[in-house]
Design a protein around this motif. Structure first.
Motif, PDB file in Angstrom:
ATOM      1  N   THR A 167      35.771 -20.459  78.337  1.00 21.28           N
ATOM      2  CA  THR A 167      35.303 -19.103  78.082  1.00 21.28           C
ATOM      3  C   THR A 167      33.953 -19.167  77.394  1.00 21.28           C
ATOM      4  N   LEU A 168      33.004 -18.422  77.938  1.00 20.83           N
ATOM      5  CA  LEU A 168      31.680 -18.296  77.349  1.00 20.83           C
ATOM      6  C   LEU A 168      31.580 -16.917  76.717  1.00 20.83           C
ATOM      7  N   MET A 169      31.143 -16.832  75.455  1.00 14.47           N
ATOM      8  CA  MET A 169      31.113 -15.556  74.747  1.00 14.47           C
ATOM      9  C   MET A 169      29.772 -15.355  74.061  1.00 14.47           C
ATOM     10  N   LEU A 170      29.355 -14.101  73.975  1.00 15.29           N
ATOM     11  CA  LEU A 170      28.172 -13.725  73.220  1.00 15.29           C
ATOM     12  C   LEU A 170      28.637 -12.930  72.008  1.00 15.29           C
ATOM     13  N   HIS A 171      28.242 -13.363  70.815  1.00 15.69           N
ATOM     14  CA  HIS A 171      28.635 -12.710  69.572  1.00 15.69           C
ATOM     15  C   HIS A 171      27.397 -12.111  68.923  1.00 15.69           C
ATOM     16  N   GLU A 172      27.588 -10.996  68.244  1.00 14.93           N
ATOM     17  CA  GLU A 172      26.507 -10.405  67.460  1.00 14.93           C
ATOM     18  C   GLU A 172      27.000 -10.183  66.044  1.00 14.93           C
ATOM     19  N   TRP A 173      26.197 -10.628  65.070  1.00 10.43           N
ATOM     20  CA  TRP A 173      26.479 -10.394  63.670  1.00 10.43           C
ATOM     21  C   TRP A 173      25.360  -9.528  63.096  1.00 10.43           C
ATOM     22  N   SER A 174      25.699  -8.388  62.560  1.00 12.09           N
ATOM     23  CA  SER A 174      24.727  -7.571  61.853  1.00 12.09           C
ATOM     24  C   SER A 174      24.705  -8.043  60.406  1.00 12.09           C
ATOM     25  N   LEU A 175      23.542  -8.303  59.908  1.00 16.53           N
ATOM     26  CA  LEU A 175      23.421  -8.813  58.543  1.00 16.53           C
ATOM     27  C   LEU A 175      23.346  -7.657  57.563  1.00 16.53           C
ATOM     28  N   PRO A 176      24.337  -7.516  56.690  1.00 15.12           N
ATOM     29  CA  PRO A 176      24.379  -6.380  55.773  1.00 15.12           C
ATOM     30  C   PRO A 176      23.175  -6.361  54.830  1.00 15.12           C
TER      31      PRO A 176
END
Length: 141
Positions: free
Chosen positions: A130-139
């Motif tokens: 499984t290939l996944m794209l993750h996004e983290w918003s930096l608080p």
């Protein structure tokens, strides 16, 4: 050695990685810093104007394969096979965030949308990969 980009002359400056094997590198978009991942599981931020070490980025126990600056050159992010990425302030190397990516291995890491971090990762098992794209918003950024 460090060469003048226009003339090709050796600038006779200090070696940026004299005692460590160099890995991945990234240039800050504003051209003021270069980040070099070294074999001691740390990255070093160097001034391109003075060729002086500005900060050492620490916190991993395995070698990193990706390092990136934010578009405004204010932040730098690095990941490893420990399933985490870390974000530091580029001006002084102050650690800011640890981004968790449980059970997956990063294949790419970059900044997008201001100060969001995007990570491409994969997980694998006997049935499928499984290939996944993750996004983290930096608080607070």
């Amino acid at each position: 050695c460090i060469l003048d980009a226009h003339t090709g002359d050796d600038l006779q400056g200090p070696s940026l990685v004299a005692e460590f094997n160099m890995g991945f590198t990234a240039m800050a978009p504003d051209g003021q810093q270069v980040a070099i991942v070294c074999s001691d599981f740390k990255a070093r931020l160097w001034s391109t104007a003075t060729l002086q070490l500005q900060a050492v980025l620490q916190g991993f126990t395995t070698l990193s394969d990706h390092i990136a600056f934010s578009a405004d050159s204010a932040l730098v992010a690095m990941e490893t096979d420990e399933d985490t990425a870390r974000v530091w302030r580029a001006a002084d190397g102050q650690p800011l965030f640890v981004l968790r990516n449980p059970g997956r291995i990063f294949t790419s890491l970059w900044f997008a949308y201001g100060h969001s971090v995007l990570g491409l990762s994969y997980s694998f098992n006997s049935i499928n990969d499984t290939l996944m794209l993750h996004e983290w918003s930096l608080p607070g950024m």
